[in-house]
Each structure stands twice: as structure tokens, then as C-alpha cells.
Enzyme design. Structure first.
Site, mmCIF file in Angstrom:
data_model
loop_
_atom_site.group_PDB
_atom_site.id
_atom_site.type_symbol
_atom_site.label_atom_id
_atom_site.label_comp_id
_atom_site.label_asym_id
_atom_site.label_seq_id
_atom_site.Cartn_x
_atom_site.Cartn_y
_atom_site.Cartn_z
ATOM 1 C CE LYS A 1 -2.782 0.439 3.203
ATOM 2 N NZ LYS A 1 -2.917 1.090 4.543
ATOM 3 N NE ARG B 1 -6.233 2.541 12.132
ATOM 4 C CZ ARG B 1 -5.294 1.892 11.148
ATOM 5 N NH1 ARG B 1 -4.981 0.646 10.852
ATOM 6 N NH2 ARG B 1 -4.485 2.449 11.098
ATOM 7 N NE ARG C 1 12.349 -9.059 8.454
ATOM 8 C CZ ARG C 1 13.326 -8.302 8.545
ATOM 9 N NH1 ARG C 1 13.746 -7.015 7.673
ATOM 10 N NH2 ARG C 1 14.022 -7.644 9.722
ATOM 11 N NE ARG D 1 11.446 -9.847 12.840
ATOM 12 C CZ ARG D 1 11.256 -8.300 13.148
ATOM 13 N NH1 ARG D 1 11.280 -7.644 13.655
ATOM 14 N NH2 ARG D 1 10.224 -8.856 12.099
ATOM 15 N NE ARG E 1 1.069 -7.199 11.089
ATOM 16 C CZ ARG E 1 2.078 -7.829 10.361
ATOM 17 N NH1 ARG E 1 3.002 -8.401 10.398
ATOM 18 N NH2 ARG E 1 1.974 -6.551 9.681
#
Ligand SMILES: [Zn+2]
Length: 216
Positions: A13, A88, A127, A160, A171
Site C-alpha cells: 500500500k 478505520r 523473512r 523472528r 494479524r
């Protein structure tokens, strides 16, 4: 032109907002930046927000809406604006409607960059970091020469917790539960424009550009 940009984490985005800003002479207003700017400059709204935050409470919608309005009233926003991170909630979306009505302006469209969850998980959980020298790698965009090993020092690569697929999945669930009412709200208002965000950055940009050109 007043646009709202919606998209999940990992949809690119930020990059697309920058391109929109340049191509269509719009001002990119990211709500997080706006918030930090108000806190830093200690504006009345910034100080008010700070009070709530100090008490560990959520900042009420009218404070956030007030910050957006103050930004929209600045001269550089006259040409047009891309809102990113606001609204939101449905209450904020209604607040935006009222504000624009009041300013004699109107929302041109809500652009939703849609990407399937499995693709987002692939992007966001790729990652890996070297446990010795901390060099970051990405399985898609920057893979190590030998799987699981650092190119520079031969150290072992680890993930991580934030980058693990299960965390990324959680998420995304939060994102969907917050955003889907908003998407429905704008679909009913006939303002929603879906853009396929599953391809490469340039392909997504092409689709986004065509969508915005069709609004003009
Ligand atoms: Zn290393």
C-alpha cells in the site's frame, strides 16, 4: 479528487500510495504520520489525544476526525488527497462523510487492494535473519545462496516470532475483522473499487492507475 486506500499488510500500500501521489498530484495522508505530527507539534488535538493515551484509553473518533479535517483544510490538499489508515471504523467513515459534506467536497472512490491471504502469508513470513550478523534475507526477493545459511558469515538463519506464518495469519484475521464492515459500507455506497493486488508491484500499479483514470 479524494481517495481512500485500503489494503492488508503486505499488499504494498505504501509504494502504491507514493505512485498515486506523484501521478495524480495528490497529497498522501497516512493517519499514523498525521497522529505523530499532531503529538509532536502539540496541537490542541494532539494534546487531547495525548491525555487519552496517558490514561491508556483509546483516542475517540472525533479527535482523529478533527485531525483529518485540519489536514484537509490546508491549501496543498485542495487538489486532492489519498487517505491511508483512515477511516478505520464505520463511525469514522460516517464522520468523513459529514466532514466532506460540510466542506462541499465528496469522496471520489475507495480503492481496495485485494490480495489472497495465502499470498500475503508467503510475502510476510518469508523473512529470515542471520543469528550471528543479523543480515536479513527474504525467501522470495532476497534468498540466501544456501538454504538456511548466511551468505556473509555462514551463520544459521532464524525467523523472528513476528515473521512466523501463524503470527502473520493472526494479524491478517485482525485486519479482516476490522476492515470487512468498512468494505461492505463502501460497496453499498457504490464507492468501492477492487484492485487485484496479487501480482507484481508494476502490475498492481497499472490496475490502480487505470481505476483512478476512469474516475476522472
Ligand atoms: Zn551472517
Amino acid at each position: 479528487m479524494i481517495l481512500v486506500l485500503l489494503g492488508p499488510p503486505g499488499a504494498g500500500k505504501g509504494t502504491q500510495a507514493e505512485r498515486l501521489q506523484e501521478a495524480f498530484n495528490l497529497v498522501h495522508v497516512a493517519s499514523g504520520d498525521l497522529f505523530r505530527e499532531n503529538l509532536r507539534q502539540k496541537t490542541d488535538l494532539g494534546n487531547l489525544a495525548q491525555k487519552y493515551m496517558d490514561r491508556g484509553e483509546l483516542v475517540p473518533d472525533d479527535v482523529t476526525i478533527g485531525m483529518v479535517r485540519a489536514r484537509l483544510e490546508q491549501p496543498d490538499a485542495a487538489e486532492g488527497i489519498i487517505l491511508d489508515g483512515f477511516p478505520r471504523t464505520i463511525a469514522q467513515a460516517r464522520g468523513l462523510d459529514e466532514m466532506l459534506d460540510d466542506m462541499d467536497r465528496e469522496l471520489s472512490a475507495v480503492l481496495h487492494i485485494a490480495v489472497p491471504d495465502e499470498e500475503l502469508i508467503r510475502r510476510l513470513s518469508g523473512r529470515w535473519i542471520c543469528e550471528q550478523c543479523q543480515t536479513p534475507y527474504h525467501v522470495l526477493s532476497n534468498p540466501p545462496q544456501v538454504a538456511g545459511k548466511c551468505n556473509l558469515c555462514g551463520g544459521k538463519l532464524y525467523q523472528r516470532d513476528d515473521d512466523k506464518p501463524e503470527t502473520v495469519g493472526a494479524r491478517l484475521e485482525v485486519y479482516h475483522s476490522q476492515t470487512s464492515p468498512l468494505i461492505e459500507f463502501y460497496r453499498e455506497a457504490n464507492l468501492l473499487r477492487e484492485v487485484d493486488g496479487s501480482g507484481e508491484i508494476d502490475d498492481v500499479w497499472e490496475a490502480l492507475k487505470n481505476t483512478v483514470e476512469a474516475l476522472e
